[in-house]
Design a protein around this motif. Structure first.
Motif: not given
Ligand code: NAD
Length: 283
Positions: A20-32, A46-51, A69-73
């Motif tokens: 969540q943090l890194t995607a918020s600062f513009g990084y593309n994140v592949n979460l495994v 994460i969606e609920i937290n952001l909201e 959210l779109h930056r997190i795959r």
């Protein structure tokens, strides 16, 4: 090589916060993680937290939150997830063998200019890197919980970590608006070693009947301006977590770090703190 794409392995409390943090600062994140279901649940949370913490408080627009959210795959396949990334951050369970095996796997999967970081809270970085060929690119990037909120990042320089990797990791951490301290590798580093000793000593004072848990916590809050007392903190973090840190520090650094017998009894009785509804306090 500029860091733009990251892979975060382990989507638990820390991995999801780091994503969540890194995607918020513009990084593309592949979460495994190990299953699609875990990953779907994490993305929902994460969606609920952001909201709840950003959109509802007018810190982000709905559109900005969607972009994050779109930056997190999501991935269950590590090989696919590490393609085209410049940094991997590992946040799986706190088990030395698991981390050693994962790092030697990553060593083979990633180009040797990819930085491999561990978010371990206590395990020696040099030991995690033991079976890896390119030890100079392995570093500890210790985020604190909750990762999007806490200001500090403790960088841990393993015995073989290169200065270039330390510098790049520092720049990366600062790009997340965090303050960085760089420490040399040693079990528990600075933060976990100090907080364990304080909490363990507080638990021992309670066990020996020197004061009640409430009074020990009250004393620390008012005497030292701590936001939380050490016994309530142990309940919050999990008494099992501090017990395991204590066992590891005792094994690596000596008897001085032996966990209090009361901490052991609490863990054996399943009184782990907030997460089990009962620890030194009831929740
Ligand atoms: N919780 C904290 O307060 C905190 C703070 C700082 C650092 N840490 C460290 O961060 C790490 C993770 O802690 P956590 O509290 O997030 O744990 P957690 O139990 O919440 O999450 C761990 C996740 O890793 C996944 N996982 C396990 N093996 C895996 C594998 N081989 N491949 C992919 N995913 C795998 C699990 O399914 C789980 O979702 C630990 O090393 C811990 O010491 C924790």
């Amino acid at each position: 090589m500029e860091i733009k794409n990251l892979c975060v392995i382990g989507a638990g409390i820390m991995g999801s916060g780091i994503a969540q943090l890194t995607a918020s600062f513009g990084y593309n994140v592949n979460l495994v993680d190990i299953s699609d279901q875990i990953l779907k649940n994490v993305k929902k949370s994460i969606e609920i937290n952001l909201e709840r913490f950003f959109v509802a408080k007018n810190k982000l627009t709905k559109e900005e939150a969607n972009k994050i959210l779109h930056r997190i795959r999501l991935y269950t396949n590590k090989e696919e997830a590490v393609k085209d990334v410049q940094m991997v951050i590992e946040a799986v369970f706190e088990e030395m063998e698991l981390k050693q095996q994962l790092f030697s796997e990553l060593d083979n999967l990633c180009n040797n200019n990819v930085i491999l970081a561990s978010n371990t809270s206590s395990l020696s970085i040099s030991d995690i890197a033991l079976n890896s060929k390119f030890k100079e690119r392995i570093i500890g990037i210790h985020f604190f919980n909750p990762a999007p909120v806490m200001k500090l990042i403790e960088l841990i320089k393993g015995k073989k970590t290169s200065n270039e990797v330390v510098e790049k990791s520092k720049n990366f951490s600062e790009s997340l608006n965090k303050t960085v301290v760089v420490v040399n590798d040693s079990p528990g580093f600075v933060t976990s070693r100090l907080i364990y000793v304080l909490c363990n000593e507080a638990i021992d004072l309670f066990k020996k009947g020197i004061a009640s848990a409430e009074d020990i916590d009250k004393a620390c809050k008012l005497a030292f301006n701590f936001p939380m007392g050490p016994i309530e903190l142990s309940d919050l973090v999990g008494n099992d977590i501090y017990y395991h840190i204590g066992q590891y520090l005792e094994k690596e650094l000596g008897q001085k770090y032996q966990p209090s017998i009361l901490l052991q009894e609490m863990v054996e009785s399943g009184l782990l703190g907030r997460k089990t509804g009962k620890g030194f306090y009831k929740y």
